[in-house]
Design a protein around this motif. Structure first.
Motif, PDB file in Angstrom:
ATOM      1  N   GLY A 385       0.812  -1.215   0.000  1.00  0.00           N
ATOM      2  CA  GLY A 385       0.000   0.000   0.000  1.00  0.00           C
ATOM      3  C   GLY A 385       0.847   1.267   0.000  1.00  0.00           C
ATOM      4  O   GLY A 385       0.656   2.157  -0.838  1.00  0.00           O
ATOM      5  N   VAL A 386       1.805   1.359   0.943  1.00  0.00           N
ATOM      6  CA  VAL A 386       2.631   2.565   1.054  1.00  0.00           C
ATOM      7  C   VAL A 386       3.572   2.687  -0.137  1.00  0.00           C
ATOM      8  O   VAL A 386       3.757   3.783  -0.683  1.00  0.00           O
ATOM      9  CB  VAL A 386       3.429   2.539   2.378  1.00  0.00           C
ATOM     10  CG1 VAL A 386       4.411   3.698   2.432  1.00  0.00           C
ATOM     11  CG2 VAL A 386       2.488   2.609   3.567  1.00  0.00           C
ATOM     12  N   MET A 389       1.596   3.892  -3.026  1.00  0.00           N
ATOM     13  CA  MET A 389       1.251   5.303  -2.854  1.00  0.00           C
ATOM     14  C   MET A 389       2.444   6.194  -3.180  1.00  0.00           C
ATOM     15  O   MET A 389       2.299   7.239  -3.828  1.00  0.00           O
ATOM     16  CB  MET A 389       0.783   5.569  -1.420  1.00  0.00           C
ATOM     17  CG  MET A 389       0.321   7.009  -1.190  1.00  0.00           C
ATOM     18  SD  MET A 389      -0.144   7.322   0.526  1.00  0.00           S
ATOM     19  CE  MET A 389      -1.522   6.175   0.701  1.00  0.00           C
TER      20      MET A 389
END
Length: 414
Positions: A385-386, A389
């Motif tokens: 996820g990070v 992103m």
């Protein structure tokens, strides 16, 4: 002097809240520190060797442009700018966390206090590099006091009549997944090891001095962090450290007394303010430099009467403010953790690109391969996820880059 430059830029405020983030990892965090120090040394060596091989390149973006072209160079420069203003949110949160010990209202209104601090430091930098530099000098040596206090108290703690309750080594052994998750936090505290490479033209015998200073500074800072953070997370209850707004103060209070602990928190707050001030200057100068290179619109390079890139400064602080507002529902520790992981993940793309550039240009190839593997491994540890992103944020600047190139191209040229 080069060693001081490297260590001075690496030792910021992140380490003062880092034990709270690492406490749940226990001994896995110690292993994470060891691997992170090794990876940082590999990447530091790559950047040092690239600087020696291509001193005219002008730093990481120049290395990437030489190896992969102008567009990847912009993406790396844009990524570094993102990492700076996300890091500034983390630094402001850390400063407010320490100040809340003296002013509890700050803790109850964390977002408002953090935003106020960002704009106070922005106002200081508005008056130019000289004003920012004077403020930076007053905070330079103060940041070492909390680290020194913990190191002095470690042997004293083991000489007391009351035994130290060390966190036991996990019966199931270390977990690679957990070690990887801790590594993204430990790398956050080591960002900045590339500092000496930017001064190649001002260093005597740079081919010897820069690699040596970079390696010594990175290793010394890593060892200092490994010792201090490991002592705090292993010599105190994990739950107490994880829930503390000032782990260093908790350690000093436990093994000394409350009054010195308050003093340590004050030193840590000043250190956080000093680091925030320095990176606020960078968050304005970096996009201005990209604008002067034709990678961003000239608007970013417009300066005020003090010579400060005012537009870039205000825009960066406004984006940092938006980040605080969007994360207002998080606790202090949650906001710090999220912004630290995001900032480190974005910066990792820069390190990854530089390692790839070294491989493509035939510079320090065995070490560059190790640095590339380490960067990929740490991105994986940050989580999909990070990492995704951070990649999306990096790609988000491409429309602005393409518009800049198109608007600056000569008439009739595609």
């Amino acid at each position: 002097m080069c060693v001081a430059l490297v260590m001075g830029n690496m030792i910021g405020s992140g380490v003062f809240l880092l034990p709270a983030s690492l406490a749940p990892f226990g001994w896995n965090a110690v292993a994470g520190w060891t691997l992170t120090i090794a990876g940082a040394l590999a990447l530091a060596a790559v950047l040092a060797q690239l600087t020696i091989a291509f001193p005219e390149a002008g730093g990481p973006t120049g290395f990437v442009e030489r190896a992969f072209g102008r567009t990847p160079s912009f993406m790396i420069g844009w990524a570094y700018w993102i990492s700076v203003w996300t890091a500034n949110v983390t630094l402001a949160v850390a400063a407010v966390s320490f100040l809340s010990i003296f002013v509890p209202a700050f803790g109850r209104h964390m977002a408002a206090a953090t935003i106020a601090l960002i704009w106070i430091v922005t106002a200081i930098n508005w008056r130019g590099a000289r004003a920012a530099g004077r403020f930076q000098i007053t905070t330079l040596l103060i940041k070492l006091v909390p680290l020194a206090a913990v190191i002095v108290l470690i042997p004293i703690a083991f000489t007391r009549d009351e035994p130290v309750a060390l966190t036991p080594f996990p019966a199931e052994g270390l977990s690679l997944t957990t070690v990887s998750a801790s590594a993204i936090f430990t790398l956050w505290a080591l960002l900045g090891f590339e500092s000496a490479s930017v001064a190649a033209d001002k260093v005597d015998r740079p081919s010897v001095t820069i690699p040596r200073a970079t390696m010594i500074g990175t290793a010394a800072t890593g060892l200092l962090y490994l010792t201090v953070c490991s002592a705090i997370i292993l010599m105190l209850p994990a739950q107490a450290v994880a829930g503390s707004g000032s782990p260093f103060s908790l350690f000093v209070e436990t093994y000394w007394s409350r009054e010195p602990a308050l003093l340590i928190a004050a030193f840590a707050a000043v250190s956080a303010l000093g680091t925030l001030n320095g990176w606020t200057l960078i968050q304005a100068e970096l996009p201005a430099t990209l604008a002067r290179q034709g990678l961003l619109p000239r608007w970013f390079a417009q300066a005020n009467g003090h010579g400060t890139p005012a537009n870039a400064l205000v825009l960066s602080s406004a984006i940092a403010t938006a980040c605080v507002i969007l994360n207002d529902n998080k606790s202090t520790a949650e906001m710090f953790n999220f912004m630290a992981v995001l900032s480190t993940s974005v910066t990792l793309w820069l390190y990854l690109a530089c390692a790839g550039a070294a491989l493509r240009l035939g510079v320090a190839m065995p070490v560059a391969a190790l640095g590339l593997i380490y960067a990929i491994w740490t991105l994986w540890g940050a989580g999909i996820g990070v990492s995704a992103m951070s990649l999306i944020l990096m790609a988000a600047g491409l429309p602005l880059y393409w518009w800049t190139q198109r608007s600056s191209a000569p008439a009739g040229r595609e």
